[in-house]
Design a protein around this motif. Structure first.
Motif, short mmCIF file in Angstrom:
data_model
loop_
_atom_site.label_atom_id
_atom_site.label_comp_id
_atom_site.label_asym_id
_atom_site.label_seq_id
_atom_site.Cartn_x
_atom_site.Cartn_y
_atom_site.Cartn_z
N GLU A 236 0.80 -1.22 0.00
CA GLU A 236 0.00 0.00 0.00
C GLU A 236 0.84 1.28 0.00
O GLU A 236 0.30 2.38 -0.21
N ARG A 244 -7.96 6.24 0.93
CA ARG A 244 -8.14 4.87 1.43
C ARG A 244 -9.56 4.69 1.96
O ARG A 244 -10.07 5.52 2.71
N TRP A 274 -8.52 3.25 -3.04
CA TRP A 274 -8.18 1.86 -2.76
C TRP A 274 -8.84 1.47 -1.45
O TRP A 274 -9.09 2.31 -0.60
N ALA A 276 -9.16 -1.37 1.85
CA ALA A 276 -8.49 -2.37 2.68
C ALA A 276 -9.51 -3.11 3.53
O ALA A 276 -10.58 -2.58 3.86
N PRO A 281 -4.63 -4.47 1.74
CA PRO A 281 -5.21 -3.95 0.50
C PRO A 281 -6.00 -5.03 -0.24
O PRO A 281 -5.55 -6.16 -0.37
#
Length: 300
Positions: A236, A244, A274, A276, A281
């Motif tokens: 990441e 995030r 992105w 998680a 991730p």
């Protein structure tokens, strides 16, 4: 039957302080060998004689390479006035000379013209492709190339030091696709004195800083030992430019199968993010109304 790719399933980033004399591909291949990794790639080529930050991605981290390549990068370089070379650096043949040396005032006054959104013609000896062939290969064969100008964003170009009339030390912060050698060449032309790059060092690239880089000798010393894994940064790290999000359990399961998945946090509609799950991730994608629509999925 297809061939099985040999190597370890290991993922992460290694920030290398690239030494002079090695190509970026050579360094990436050495890192791949040292970690016994199945897959490796680097973010942003450095000329063989350049030093500094070369970020090498292993395994699933290779999916984040574009985000590092697209990020801003900083270079410190020494420019030599009075000589133009066919490669725009010290390795080339001198093709023009001048006795003129710019004053510090003239040099500083010329720098703002190279900031902002500019057009830059790559060096003759560069990796730009022309009809499927690298420009440097055609140039070595004696061909005179007409390379098209390319857009480049330059955040800043500043004078750091002027040790004597023939040389100046500068710092450049720019976006993707910039050639420091072309900056030196064009600056010399603008000042009417010719110039080329004498030394070049990349001091940071996106989230990676040379202060945190690993020396090439360390890689060689720890190659193929359990201790080398401690040098890796997490996957990441290459996603630091993106927002995030956090997946729900069901969302993570769907995303891992390549389907839109629910996230528990929000972003701007249509923004690339992105996600998680439990700190790992899961995917990169576009956020829309509580869902992440994946474009890259991580197998971690």
């Amino acid at each position: 039957m297809g061939r099985t790719r040999k190597g370890r399933d290991i993922s992460g980033w290694l920030v290398v302080d690239k030494p002079a004399g090695l190509t970026s591909t050579t360094v990436a291949n050495k890192v791949k060998w040292a970690f016994e990794a199945k897959k490796a790639g680097h973010a942003g080529t450095l000329d063989p004689d350049a030093t500094g930050v070369l970020a090498v991605a292993l395994g699933e981290a290779t999916k984040t390479v574009p985000y590092v390549t697209d990020a801003l990068k900083a270079y410190r370089f020494t420019i030599r006035f009075g000589q133009a070379t066919n490669t725009d650096d010290a390795e080339g043949e001198v093709i023009a000379t001048s006795d003129l040396r710019p004053s510090n005032e003239d040099l500083i006054a010329a720098l703002p013209a190279f900031e902002g959104d500019i057009e830059q013609v790559p060096p003759q000896y560069s990796a730009v492709k022309i009809d499927g062939q690298r420009a440097y290969k055609l140039a070595r064969d004696g061909e005179e190339l007409e390379l098209a100008a390319r857009p480049l964003f330059v955040e800043s170009l500043s004078l750091l030091n002027r040790p004597e009339p023939d040389h100046a030390e500068l710092e450049l912060v720019c976006g993707k696709g910039g050639y420091v050698r072309a900056i030196a060449r064009d600056l010399g032309d603008a000042l009417g004195c010719h110039a080329h790059v004498r030394a070049l060092r990349r001091i940071w690239s996106g989230p990676f800083d040379v202060e945190d880089a690993v020396r090439f000798e360390q890689i060689e010393a720890l190659a193929r030992t359990p201790e080398i894994d401690a040098l890796l940064l997490p996957v990441e790290t290459g996603l630091s430019e993106l927002p995030r999000l956090t997946c729900t359990d069901l969302g993570a399961a769907k995303l891992r199968n390549g389907n839109p998945g629910e996230v528990a946090t929000a972003a701007d509609y249509g923004e690339e993010c992105w996600a998680a799950h439990n700190g790992t991730p899961v995917a990169v994608g576009i956020y829309r109304s509580g869902m992440l629509h994946p474009s890259r999925v991580f197998n971690l």
